[in-house]
Design a protein around this motif. Structure first.
Motif, PDB file in Angstrom:
ATOM      1  N   GLU A   1       0.843  -1.191   0.000  1.00 34.33           N
ATOM      2  CA  GLU A   1       0.000   0.000   0.000  1.00 34.33           C
ATOM      3  C   GLU A   1       0.881   1.244   0.000  1.00 34.33           C
ATOM      4  OE1 GLU A   1      -2.657  -0.282   3.286  1.00 34.33           O
ATOM      5  OE2 GLU A   1      -3.601  -2.140   2.575  1.00 34.33           O
ATOM      6  N   HIS A   2       0.494   2.224  -0.818  1.00 37.49           N
ATOM      7  CA  HIS A   2       1.307   3.424  -0.972  1.00 37.49           C
ATOM      8  C   HIS A   2       0.450   4.683  -0.897  1.00 37.49           C
ATOM      9  CE1 HIS A   2       4.787   1.058  -2.130  1.00 37.49           C
ATOM     10  NE2 HIS A   2       4.077   0.464  -3.074  1.00 37.49           N
ATOM     11  N   ASP A   3       0.960   5.681  -0.177  1.00 31.59           N
ATOM     12  CA  ASP A   3       0.346   7.005  -0.092  1.00 31.59           C
ATOM     13  C   ASP A   3       1.445   8.055  -0.190  1.00 31.59           C
ATOM     14  OD1 ASP A   3      -2.591   6.424   0.648  1.00 31.59           O
ATOM     15  OD2 ASP A   3      -1.483   5.222   2.105  1.00 31.59           O
ATOM     16  N   PHE A   4       1.037   9.287  -0.460  1.00 30.96           N
ATOM     17  CA  PHE A   4       1.994  10.404  -0.603  1.00 30.96           C
ATOM     18  C   PHE A   4       3.020  10.132  -1.702  1.00 30.96           C
ATOM     19  CE2 PHE A   4       0.631  10.439   3.893  1.00 30.96           C
ATOM     20  CZ  PHE A   4       0.069  11.706   3.963  1.00 30.96           C
ATOM     21  N   VAL A   5       2.631   9.342  -2.710  1.00 32.72           N
ATOM     22  CA  VAL A   5       3.554   8.993  -3.791  1.00 32.72           C
ATOM     23  C   VAL A   5       3.759  10.205  -4.695  1.00 32.72           C
ATOM     24  CG1 VAL A   5       3.947   7.511  -5.785  1.00 32.72           C
ATOM     25  CG2 VAL A   5       2.784   6.596  -3.755  1.00 32.72           C
ATOM     26  N   VAL A   6       5.002  10.550  -4.943  1.00 26.60           N
ATOM     27  CA  VAL A   6       5.316  11.656  -5.849  1.00 26.60           C
ATOM     28  C   VAL A   6       5.079  11.183  -7.282  1.00 26.60           C
ATOM     29  CG1 VAL A   6       7.079  13.237  -6.676  1.00 26.60           C
ATOM     30  CG2 VAL A   6       6.987  12.630  -4.248  1.00 26.60           C
ATOM     31  N   LEU A   7       3.961  11.644  -7.865  1.00 28.33           N
ATOM     32  CA  LEU A   7       3.616  11.287  -9.238  1.00 28.33           C
ATOM     33  C   LEU A   7       4.279  12.221 -10.233  1.00 28.33           C
ATOM     34  CD1 LEU A   7      -0.228  10.678  -8.760  1.00 28.33           C
ATOM     35  CD2 LEU A   7       1.617   8.982  -8.678  1.00 28.33           C
ATOM     36  N   ASN A   8       4.376  13.473  -9.876  1.00 33.30           N
ATOM     37  CA  ASN A   8       5.030  14.489 -10.699  1.00 33.30           C
ATOM     38  C   ASN A   8       5.793  15.436  -9.789  1.00 33.30           C
ATOM     39  OD1 ASN A   8       2.280  13.844 -12.094  1.00 33.30           O
ATOM     40  ND2 ASN A   8       3.565  14.604 -13.752  1.00 33.30           N
ATOM     41  N   HIS A   9       6.923  15.883 -10.263  1.00 30.81           N
ATOM     42  CA  HIS A   9       7.695  16.883  -9.526  1.00 30.81           C
ATOM     43  C   HIS A   9       8.464  17.713 -10.533  1.00 30.81           C
ATOM     44  CE1 HIS A   9      11.503  17.798  -6.943  1.00 30.81           C
ATOM     45  NE2 HIS A   9      10.706  18.852  -7.023  1.00 30.81           N
ATOM     46  N   ILE A  10       8.257  19.013 -10.517  1.00 27.79           N
ATOM     47  CA  ILE A  10       9.086  19.896 -11.320  1.00 27.79           C
ATOM     48  C   ILE A  10       9.734  20.916 -10.401  1.00 27.79           C
ATOM     49  CG2 ILE A  10       7.764  19.615 -13.456  1.00 27.79           C
ATOM     50  CD1 ILE A  10       6.527  22.371 -12.897  1.00 27.79           C
ATOM     51  N   GLN A  11      10.893  21.345 -10.818  1.00 27.36           N
ATOM     52  CA  GLN A  11      11.643  22.334 -10.058  1.00 27.36           C
ATOM     53  C   GLN A  11      12.047  23.458 -11.007  1.00 27.36           C
ATOM     54  OE1 GLN A  11      15.828  21.618  -8.591  1.00 27.36           O
ATOM     55  NE2 GLN A  11      14.739  21.438  -6.657  1.00 27.36           N
ATOM     56  N   LYS A  12      11.743  24.681 -10.608  1.00 26.24           N
ATOM     57  CA  LYS A  12      12.017  25.834 -11.453  1.00 26.24           C
ATOM     58  C   LYS A  12      12.846  26.864 -10.706  1.00 26.24           C
ATOM     59  CE  LYS A  12       7.766  25.596 -14.213  1.00 26.24           C
ATOM     60  NZ  LYS A  12       6.610  26.373 -14.743  1.00 26.24           N
ATOM     61  N   PHE A  13      13.652  27.598 -11.466  1.00 24.57           N
ATOM     62  CA  PHE A  13      14.347  28.731 -10.886  1.00 24.57           C
ATOM     63  C   PHE A  13      13.334  29.820 -10.551  1.00 24.57           C
ATOM     64  CE2 PHE A  13      17.862  27.049 -13.597  1.00 24.57           C
ATOM     65  CZ  PHE A  13      18.733  26.749 -12.568  1.00 24.57           C
ATOM     66  N   ALA A  14      13.559  30.505  -9.442  1.00 28.73           N
ATOM     67  CA  ALA A  14      12.715  31.622  -9.038  1.00 28.73           C
ATOM     68  C   ALA A  14      13.599  32.627  -8.312  1.00 28.73           C
ATOM     69  CB  ALA A  14      11.578  31.151  -8.141  1.00 28.73           C
ATOM     70  N   GLU A  15      13.057  33.798  -8.059  1.00 25.92           N
ATOM     71  CA  GLU A  15      13.858  34.834  -7.409  1.00 25.92           C
ATOM     72  C   GLU A  15      12.986  35.693  -6.504  1.00 25.92           C
ATOM     73  OE1 GLU A  15      17.260  38.204  -8.509  1.00 25.92           O
ATOM     74  OE2 GLU A  15      16.157  37.165 -10.104  1.00 25.92           O
ATOM     75  N   ILE A  16      13.434  35.829  -5.270  1.00 27.17           N
ATOM     76  CA  ILE A  16      12.808  36.750  -4.332  1.00 27.17           C
ATOM     77  C   ILE A  16      13.396  38.136  -4.566  1.00 27.17           C
ATOM     78  CG2 ILE A  16      12.483  37.325  -1.894  1.00 27.17           C
ATOM     79  CD1 ILE A  16      12.805  34.328  -1.284  1.00 27.17           C
ATOM     80  N   LYS A  17      12.513  39.113  -4.760  1.00 24.34           N
ATOM     81  CA  LYS A  17      12.938  40.495  -4.954  1.00 24.34           C
ATOM     82  C   LYS A  17      12.165  41.391  -3.996  1.00 24.34           C
ATOM     83  CE  LYS A  17      14.113  40.017  -9.871  1.00 24.34           C
ATOM     84  NZ  LYS A  17      13.853  40.520 -11.249  1.00 24.34           N
ATOM     85  N   ASN A  18      12.901  42.182  -3.238  1.00 26.83           N
ATOM     86  CA  ASN A  18      12.266  43.067  -2.248  1.00 26.83           C
ATOM     87  C   ASN A  18      11.339  42.286  -1.327  1.00 26.83           C
ATOM     88  OD1 ASN A  18      13.528  45.437  -3.277  1.00 26.83           O
ATOM     89  ND2 ASN A  18      11.997  45.504  -4.923  1.00 26.83           N
ATOM     90  N   ASN A  19      11.833  41.153  -0.867  1.00 27.20           N
ATOM     91  CA  ASN A  19      11.156  40.278   0.106  1.00 27.20           C
ATOM     92  C   ASN A  19       9.966  39.514  -0.475  1.00 27.20           C
ATOM     93  OD1 ASN A  19      11.950  43.027   1.826  1.00 27.20           O
ATOM     94  ND2 ASN A  19      12.581  41.108   2.807  1.00 27.20           N
ATOM     95  N   LYS A  20       9.709  39.616  -1.777  1.00 28.22           N
ATOM     96  CA  LYS A  20       8.520  39.002  -2.355  1.00 28.22           C
ATOM     97  C   LYS A  20       8.863  38.131  -3.562  1.00 28.22           C
ATOM     98  CE  LYS A  20       5.394  42.779  -1.028  1.00 28.22           C
ATOM     99  NZ  LYS A  20       4.438  43.810  -1.528  1.00 28.22           N
ATOM    100  N   LEU A  21       7.998  37.135  -3.758  1.00 29.50           N
ATOM    101  CA  LEU A  21       8.075  36.272  -4.928  1.00 29.50           C
ATOM    102  C   LEU A  21       6.669  36.144  -5.501  1.00 29.50           C
ATOM    103  CD1 LEU A  21       9.540  34.089  -6.726  1.00 29.50           C
ATOM    104  CD2 LEU A  21       8.840  32.428  -5.000  1.00 29.50           C
ATOM    105  N   GLU A  22       6.530  36.391  -6.788  1.00 29.63           N
ATOM    106  CA  GLU A  22       5.236  36.243  -7.471  1.00 29.63           C
ATOM    107  C   GLU A  22       5.471  35.450  -8.744  1.00 29.63           C
ATOM    108  OE1 GLU A  22       2.317  37.275  -6.352  1.00 29.63           O
ATOM    109  OE2 GLU A  22       2.955  38.551  -4.665  1.00 29.63           O
TER     110      GLU A  22
END
Length: 242
Positions: A185-206
């Protein structure tokens, strides 16, 4: 994991029609990663321990568990149906680049990018330390994903945005290998995972992006978002069932 941007292939073919909004608290939400394999006879107790967290009252509020299935035990005789090479690479990255070690194993628990061997002593639930994480908000509507983040302690910084889809309530009949004739039995299985570059600017990320489509089935799923820095330190996370 600077070179590991696209973590898994996209599935198909439905859109998320409902609107889902999730918000973290100010304290960091902790990430529990389990590296596991259906071909490993030592893994079922760890998988079961993770499954028992489904009804935990602090799930998605204080912690988010994820099961990354690996491929390097497939040669024993059973190919794990959830395993991907990218999961292997993620675990090896922790070992070689973050902890400066040269080995991997299953089952392995990693909490907030740190190896958690205490599980093997008594399988107890970890004690998390309170740590400021900032406020993370996400909204999902028709596969359109909006992410906003505020951190009073980080003015400007390049980070990683991680997006994961987790699957639940799987029962897999194992026909070969170390777990032959068992139903796992399996739960919390990672079916998809993507990782992207991002940047916090002036304390915020959008960030506005499009979420991958998923195979249509009757299994429960969850969306999880977590932010990490270039040293794999977990900054904040949120998510929930979709």
């Amino acid at each position: 994991m600077k070179k590991l941007l696209l973590i898994t292939a996209f599935l198909s073919t439905i859109l998320f029609a409902q609107d889902h909004t999730f918000e973290s608290k100010d304290d960091r939400v902790n990430i529990i990663e389990l590296y596991t394999s259906q071909g490993c006879s030592s893994c079922p107790p760890a998988d079961k321990w993770l499954s028992n967290l489904k009804e935990h009252p602090k799930l998605f509020k204080d912690f988010i568990p994820m099961a990354f299935h690996i491929t390097y035990w497939d040669f024993i005789g059973w190919k794990d149906v959830f395993a991907t090479k990218s999961n292997d690479n993620r675990q090896r990255y922790y070992s070689s680049k973050v902890w400066k070690k040269n080995s991997v194993y299953t089952p392995q628990f990693i909490i907030n990018a740190k190896e958690y061997r205490t599980w093997f002593t008594n399988q107890s639930f970890p004690n998390f330390k309170n740590q400021y994480g900032g406020k993370l908000n996400i909204n999902l509507n028709n596969n359109k994903l909006q992410v906003s983040y505020f951190n009073k302690n980080i003015k400007n910084q390049k980070i990683y945005l991680n997006v994961g889809i987790l699957g639940f309530d799987y029962e897999i009949n194992i026909k070969r290998g170390e777990n032959k004739y068992k139903t796992l039995e399996h739960d919390f299985v990672v079916l998809n995972h993507i990782q992207k570059f991002a940047e916090i600017k002036n304390n915020k990320l959008e960030i506005d992006t499009t979420l991958f489509n998923l195979e249509k089935n009757n299994k429960k799923k969850a969306l999880v978002i977590w932010l990490s820095d270039y040293n794999s330190e977990i900054l904040q996370a949120t998510g929930g069932y979709i």
